[in-house]
Design an enzyme around this catalytic site. Structure first.
Site, mmCIF file in Angstrom:
data_model
loop_
_atom_site.group_PDB
_atom_site.id
_atom_site.type_symbol
_atom_site.label_atom_id
_atom_site.label_comp_id
_atom_site.label_asym_id
_atom_site.label_seq_id
_atom_site.Cartn_x
_atom_site.Cartn_y
_atom_site.Cartn_z
ATOM 1 N N SER A 107 -3.600 -30.583 16.678
ATOM 2 C CA SER A 107 -3.373 -29.296 15.663
ATOM 3 C C SER A 107 -4.106 -28.207 16.177
ATOM 4 C CB SER A 107 -3.795 -29.888 14.120
ATOM 5 O OG SER A 107 -3.319 -28.992 13.270
ATOM 6 N N ASP A 157 6.758 -33.356 10.120
ATOM 7 C CA ASP A 157 5.851 -32.740 10.032
ATOM 8 C C ASP A 157 6.041 -31.292 9.050
ATOM 9 O OD1 ASP A 157 3.505 -31.104 10.273
ATOM 10 O OD2 ASP A 157 3.271 -31.574 12.525
ATOM 11 N N HIS A 188 2.354 -34.761 10.023
ATOM 12 C CA HIS A 188 1.382 -34.262 10.793
ATOM 13 C C HIS A 188 0.083 -35.112 11.192
ATOM 14 C CE1 HIS A 188 0.032 -30.499 12.380
ATOM 15 N NE2 HIS A 188 -1.406 -30.646 11.722
#
Length: 211
Positions: A107, A157, A188
């Site tokens: 991320s 996501d 995610h």
């Protein structure tokens, strides 16, 4: 806990391994411990250095700031990436990293790892980008000449659009990177199959020393 050039980090794994080490870069509100279990799963015999982001964020840390609307703060991203590149250069010079690392970012950390590829790809051996966004959506990356890159995206996501992974893949392929992209049936977070996919990719792309 160690410190170099203003960055805190922990290291572990096989300290005598000749394999390219992993440089772990956590997500927003995370810390240097978050990706260690993944590293030990995918590469139990490989050394790792796990960084703490320099920006306090939420209940933890991040590698760069976002704007109030959650869009990327590209100015801060570029500045923080420059600092990280200085850390990498010092780590290689001082032996904290005995060889160019494989970046493993999740991320916020994956975006920053991609930004390192954009600014200073000569400092790394490859990259594993889990749920990344492009750090420079309107610009070309430098020549990457076969640099191995793994991209992991989640089909469900809600923080990413389908076009995000397409753009990241296309930008890296355009500049010659050896890109392997997986779009998995997940959000995610990591898909259950993702560690095995990353482990297989590592063993296929970095054959000199088996993990």
């Amino acid at each position: 806990m160690h410190q170099l050039n203003g960055f805190r980090y922990v290291d572990g794994g096989n300290q005598t391994s000749a394999a390219a080490p992993l440089l772990l870069m956590h997500g927003s509100s995370g810390n240097e411990n978050d990706l260690i279990p993944l590293s030990e799963n995918i590469a139990p015999n490989r050394r790792y250095v796990s960084l703490r982001g320099a920006v306090e964020w939420g209940t933890g840390y991040a590698f760069f700031k976002r704007n109030d609307d959650r869009s990327l703060d590209y100015v801060d991203l570029n500045c923080q990436t420059f600092r990280l590149c200085e850390f990498l250069a010092s780590a290689l010079e001082t032996g904290v990293l005995k060889s160019k690392p494989i970046l493993l970012g999740f991320s916020n950390g994956a975006i920053t790892a991609a930004s390192i590829l954009f600014q200073a790809p000569f400092l790394v051996a490859g990259a594993i980008l889990i749920r990344p966004l492009s750090p420079a959506p309107d610009r070309d990356f430098p020549e990457l000449a076969g640099l191995p890159v793994f991209i992991g995206a989640g089909e469900k996501d809600t923080r990413r659009s389908p076009d995000d992974v397409k753009l990241m893949t296309a930008q890296l392929e355009k500049c010659g990177a050896d890109v392997t992209t997986h779009v998995l049936l997940s959000g995610h977070g990591l898909h259950d199959d993702e560690p095995k996919l990353i482990k297989d990719w590592l063993q296929a792309k970095f054959l000199l020393v088996a993990d």
